[in-house]
Scaffold this active site. Structure first.
Site, PDB file in Angstrom:
ATOM      1  N   ARG A 153       0.821  -1.205   0.000  1.00 21.12           N
ATOM      2  CA  ARG A 153       0.000   0.000   0.000  1.00 21.12           C
ATOM      3  C   ARG A 153       0.855   1.255   0.000  1.00 21.12           C
ATOM      4  O   ARG A 153       0.503   2.270  -0.590  1.00 21.12           O
ATOM      5  CB  ARG A 153      -0.922  -0.011   1.220  1.00 21.12           C
ATOM      6  N   TYR A 154       1.970   1.222   0.741  1.00 24.61           N
ATOM      7  CA  TYR A 154       2.890   2.357   0.771  1.00 24.61           C
ATOM      8  C   TYR A 154       4.082   1.987  -0.092  1.00 24.61           C
ATOM      9  O   TYR A 154       4.569   0.861  -0.020  1.00 24.61           O
ATOM     10  CB  TYR A 154       3.340   2.631   2.207  1.00 24.61           C
ATOM     11  N   ARG A 157       7.170   0.222   1.498  1.00 24.94           N
ATOM     12  CA  ARG A 157       6.946  -0.829   2.494  1.00 24.94           C
ATOM     13  C   ARG A 157       5.987  -1.876   1.949  1.00 24.94           C
ATOM     14  O   ARG A 157       5.054  -1.537   1.213  1.00 24.94           O
ATOM     15  CB  ARG A 157       6.296  -0.234   3.756  1.00 24.94           C
ATOM     16  N   CYS A 166      -3.156 -17.121  15.211  1.00 26.50           N
ATOM     17  CA  CYS A 166      -2.646 -16.276  16.303  1.00 26.50           C
ATOM     18  C   CYS A 166      -2.692 -17.090  17.594  1.00 26.50           C
ATOM     19  O   CYS A 166      -3.473 -18.022  17.709  1.00 26.50           O
ATOM     20  CB  CYS A 166      -3.521 -15.043  16.505  1.00 26.50           C
ATOM     21  N   CYS A 170      -7.872 -11.770  19.217  1.00 27.04           N
ATOM     22  CA  CYS A 170      -8.346 -10.568  19.890  1.00 27.04           C
ATOM     23  C   CYS A 170      -9.745 -10.260  19.369  1.00 27.04           C
ATOM     24  O   CYS A 170      -9.980 -10.292  18.157  1.00 27.04           O
ATOM     25  CB  CYS A 170      -7.417  -9.403  19.587  1.00 27.04           C
ATOM     26  N   CYS A 173     -10.007  -7.576  16.635  1.00 25.95           N
ATOM     27  CA  CYS A 173      -8.996  -7.678  15.555  1.00 25.95           C
ATOM     28  C   CYS A 173      -9.443  -6.962  14.285  1.00 25.95           C
ATOM     29  O   CYS A 173     -10.581  -7.050  13.850  1.00 25.95           O
ATOM     30  CB  CYS A 173      -8.721  -9.130  15.225  1.00 25.95           C
ATOM     31  N   ARG A 175      -7.974  -7.507  11.384  1.00 28.03           N
ATOM     32  CA  ARG A 175      -7.795  -8.360  10.210  1.00 28.03           C
ATOM     33  C   ARG A 175      -8.596  -9.655  10.370  1.00 28.03           C
ATOM     34  O   ARG A 175      -8.119 -10.734  10.067  1.00 28.03           O
ATOM     35  CB  ARG A 175      -6.308  -8.620   9.996  1.00 28.03           C
ATOM     36  N   ASP A 334     -10.300   0.245  13.729  1.00 30.13           N
ATOM     37  CA  ASP A 334     -10.721   0.257  12.324  1.00 30.13           C
ATOM     38  C   ASP A 334     -12.207  -0.116  12.239  1.00 30.13           C
ATOM     39  O   ASP A 334     -12.743  -0.736  13.153  1.00 30.13           O
ATOM     40  CB  ASP A 334      -9.881  -0.734  11.523  1.00 30.13           C
ATOM     41  N   ASP A 371      -6.425   4.898  10.817  1.00 31.21           N
ATOM     42  CA  ASP A 371      -6.161   4.335   9.498  1.00 31.21           C
ATOM     43  C   ASP A 371      -7.431   4.598   8.698  1.00 31.21           C
ATOM     44  O   ASP A 371      -8.478   4.009   8.972  1.00 31.21           O
ATOM     45  CB  ASP A 371      -5.846   2.836   9.617  1.00 31.21           C
ATOM     46  N   LYS A 378      -2.624   5.810   6.872  1.00 31.19           N
ATOM     47  CA  LYS A 378      -2.534   6.195   8.278  1.00 31.19           C
ATOM     48  C   LYS A 378      -2.479   7.714   8.407  1.00 31.19           C
ATOM     49  O   LYS A 378      -1.662   8.358   7.769  1.00 31.19           O
ATOM     50  CB  LYS A 378      -1.263   5.598   8.881  1.00 31.19           C
TER      51      LYS A 378
HETATM   52  C1  LIG Z   1       0.726   0.134   8.708  1.00 32.69           C
HETATM   53  C2  LIG Z   1       1.193  -0.449   7.496  1.00 32.69           C
HETATM   54  C3  LIG Z   1       2.540  -0.399   7.140  1.00 32.69           C
HETATM   55  C4  LIG Z   1       3.607   0.230   8.010  1.00 32.69           C
HETATM   56  O1  LIG Z   1       3.411   1.562   8.237  1.00 32.69           O
HETATM   57  P1  LIG Z   1       4.412   2.395   9.177  1.00 32.69           P
HETATM   58  O2  LIG Z   1       3.710   3.677   9.350  1.00 32.69           O
HETATM   59  O3  LIG Z   1       5.703   2.471   8.454  1.00 32.69           O
HETATM   60  O4  LIG Z   1       4.567   1.632  10.451  1.00 32.69           O
HETATM   61  C5  LIG Z   1       2.897  -0.949   5.945  1.00 32.69           C
HETATM   62  N1  LIG Z   1       2.004  -1.544   5.136  1.00 32.69           N
HETATM   63  C6  LIG Z   1       0.705  -1.616   5.455  1.00 32.69           C
HETATM   64  C7  LIG Z   1      -0.240  -2.256   4.513  1.00 32.69           C
HETATM   65  C8  LIG Z   1       0.253  -1.071   6.654  1.00 32.69           C
HETATM   66  O5  LIG Z   1      -1.039  -1.152   6.978  1.00 32.69           O
HETATM   67  S1  SF4 Z   2      -5.005  -8.252  16.563  1.00 30.20           S
HETATM   68 FE1  SF4 Z   2      -5.710  -9.860  15.160  1.00 30.20          FE
HETATM   69  S2  SF4 Z   2      -3.887 -10.476  14.016  1.00 30.20           S
HETATM   70 FE2  SF4 Z   2      -3.186  -9.376  15.851  1.00 30.20          FE
HETATM   71  S3  SF4 Z   2      -2.846 -10.985  17.392  1.00 30.20           S
HETATM   72 FE3  SF4 Z   2      -4.923 -10.209  17.693  1.00 30.20          FE
HETATM   73  S4  SF4 Z   2      -6.191 -11.585  16.468  1.00 30.20           S
HETATM   74 FE4  SF4 Z   2      -4.111 -11.870  15.767  1.00 30.20          FE
END
Ligand SMILES: *Cc1c(COP(=O)(O)O)cnc(C)c1O
Ligand code: SF4
Length: 436
Positions: A153-154, A157, A166, A170, A173, A175, A334, A371, A378
């Site tokens: 996305r960035y 990175r 996991c 959580c 979560c 994701r 989120d 986010d 972010k």
């Molecule tokens: C948060 C995130 C990152 C890392 O972002 P930083 O601000 O550098 O910590 C990289 N890729 C994705 C998809 C993210 O959600």
């Molecule tokens: S936030 Fe989601 S991905 Fe992270 S440890 Fe908890 S359950 Fe796993």
């Protein structure tokens, strides 16, 4: 102050009193000082069964913890006989799975939703609430997946989803579209495609090993992934995002740190949300990682009834820096299904940030991040420090509500000569050369 003897009597422990959080607690400056200088907490587990288990040698074996995660209502009830919310828990399980390590379960101090650890770990029917603005992928990660399991996305990175598993699931979560799946790990072929993509994209400097939780992988599998990424010349740093130091700290073994230290520069971001998670075991995990030369950061999520209180956040952040963990981000929840009951207004996060600034060492203060929905990325949110701005001066809100007038320079031109940027130049192995 309670002195906790018992299973951790060999270390100095100040159990601190965390006030329970009223539904709408105000930030006040005249609260009593926080009790306890350390945040390392240790209590006898709530459940006699768990108390017995903590004394067995296998308690310290992470594979035993993984295998004995609480996954069903009857397992939950076998540890916590007072558990009478069968209908509630069972209504959630077909939608969002449960897993709680015996270790994490031992951190609960009361078995009800007023307990922060309970709230983060035990499914509750409110998770099924589904207002229309919640979507399974608000950050549009799937749209930014050039190859399966890699989010790009960035520009510089990329984030690698290595496993859907996991140590603990959580409840809030972000994701859940990944972590609600059957537990599975990335295949060799998928990894090969990811490596090929990163090799072809020399703009990627920072690879984040994520999941699920990558530290649930066996060390040989993790080693293979790290070796494959480290072999890519233009990747400067590797990061691991993991909640394992919090939910299963016995995973941090000498075998693991010996593996990780071979892939420097390697950073780890962990995920503590509440002071009760700062235990002798998690301290030991973070100490081993830091001693292996790994800089540690922390990403918390702002959660109603868990840490949406300036005093709780203060104890957490002070405790983290003592464990050599630098608070990095504090995330606004989120907009994913399951989190509605955990959400706080954005203003609450800003209020907490403004409470901490000036009061705590800058090292202990994270950046508050939302986010943005629809993949907006972010966005940091700060209290508004600028009251007025003109060409000649700026009016700022200083500490203690004082207004400060800051005069701008009369004329300004950067002294840098435009041709000089040397950052970005590569040395022979393709890594970014560090400016002398
Ligand atoms: C948060 C995130 C990152 C890392 O972002 P930083 O601000 O550098 O910590 C990289 N890729 C994705 C998809 C993210 O959600
Ligand atoms: S936030 Fe989601 S991905 Fe992270 S440890 Fe908890 S359950 Fe796993």
């Amino acid at each position: 102050m309670i002195h906790a003897a018992g299973r951790h009597a060999y270390i100095r422990i100040h159990a601190m009193h965390i006030p329970s959080i009223p539904a709408s607690s105000e930030v006040t400056d005249d609260e009593p000082p926080l009790s306890g200088s350390t945040s390392i907490s240790s209590f006898f587990p709530l459940s006699p069964t768990l108390t017995g288990l903590t004394k067995r040698p296998q308690w310290h074996d992470w594979r035993w913890q993984m295998r004995h995660r609480i996954r069903t209502f009857s397992q939950l009830q076998s540890y916590f006989p007072s558990c009478n919310t069968e209908a509630g828990v069972c209504s959630v399980l077909p939608v969002f799975q449960m897993a709680i390590t015996p270790y994490y379960a031992s951190l609960m101090r009361s078995f009800d939703a007023a307990d922060a650890i309970f709230r983060m770990a035990v499914p509750q029917p409110h998770e099924l609430a589904h207002p229309s603005y919640l979507t399974t992928d608000p950050l549009c990660e799937e749209e930014h997946m050039p190859v399966p399991h890699l989010v790009h996305r960035y520009e510089d990175r990329a984030l690698l989803i290595t496993t859907s598993s996991c140590a603990m699931y959580c409840r809030y979560c972000t994701r859940k579209r990944v972590t609600r799946q059957r537990e599975k790990i990335i295949t060799q072929e998928q990894l090969a495609r990811i490596v090929a993509y990163i090799r072809a994209h020399t703009e990627i400097k920072d690879v984040i090993i994520s999941g699920g939780d990558p530290l649930t992988l066996s060390t040989p599998v993790l080693d293979m992934i790290l070796a494959a990424i480290r072999a890519i010349p233009h990747v400067d740093i590797i990061r691991i995002g993991t909640r394992v130091p919090v939910t299963m700290p016995m995973r941090i073994t000498e075998e693991l740190t010996n593996c990780l230290r071979r892939y420097h520069p390697l950073w780890i971001n962990t995920h503590f949300n509440h002071p009760w998670e700062l235990t002798p075991e998690s301290l030991s995990a973070c100490t081993q990682l830091a001693d292996a030369g790994i800089p540690l950061g922390n990403q918390s999520v702002l959660l109603r009834g868990v840490n949406d209180d300036p005093h709780v956040m203060e104890i957490l952040c002070r405790g983290l820096v003592q464990m050599r963990v630098r608070p990095y981000y504090l995330f606004q929840c989120d907009l994913v299904p399951g989190v509605e009951d955990f959400r706080t207004p954005l203003a609450r996060g800003i209020e907490i940030m403004s409470y901490m600034r000036g009061r705590l060492s800058g090292l202990a203060i994270p950046l508050f991040i939302v986010d943005a929905p629809e993949g907006g990325g972010k966005i940091p949110l700060l209290p508004d420090y600028v009251a007025y701005k003109s060409d000649t001066h700026t009016l700022l809100h200083g500490a203690d509500g004082k207004m400060c007038r800051y005069p701008e320079p009369n004329s300004y031109e950067s002294g840098l000569i435009p041709e000089t940027p040397r950052a970005g130049k590569k040395n022979r192995n393709g890594r970014t050369k560090i400016l002398q």
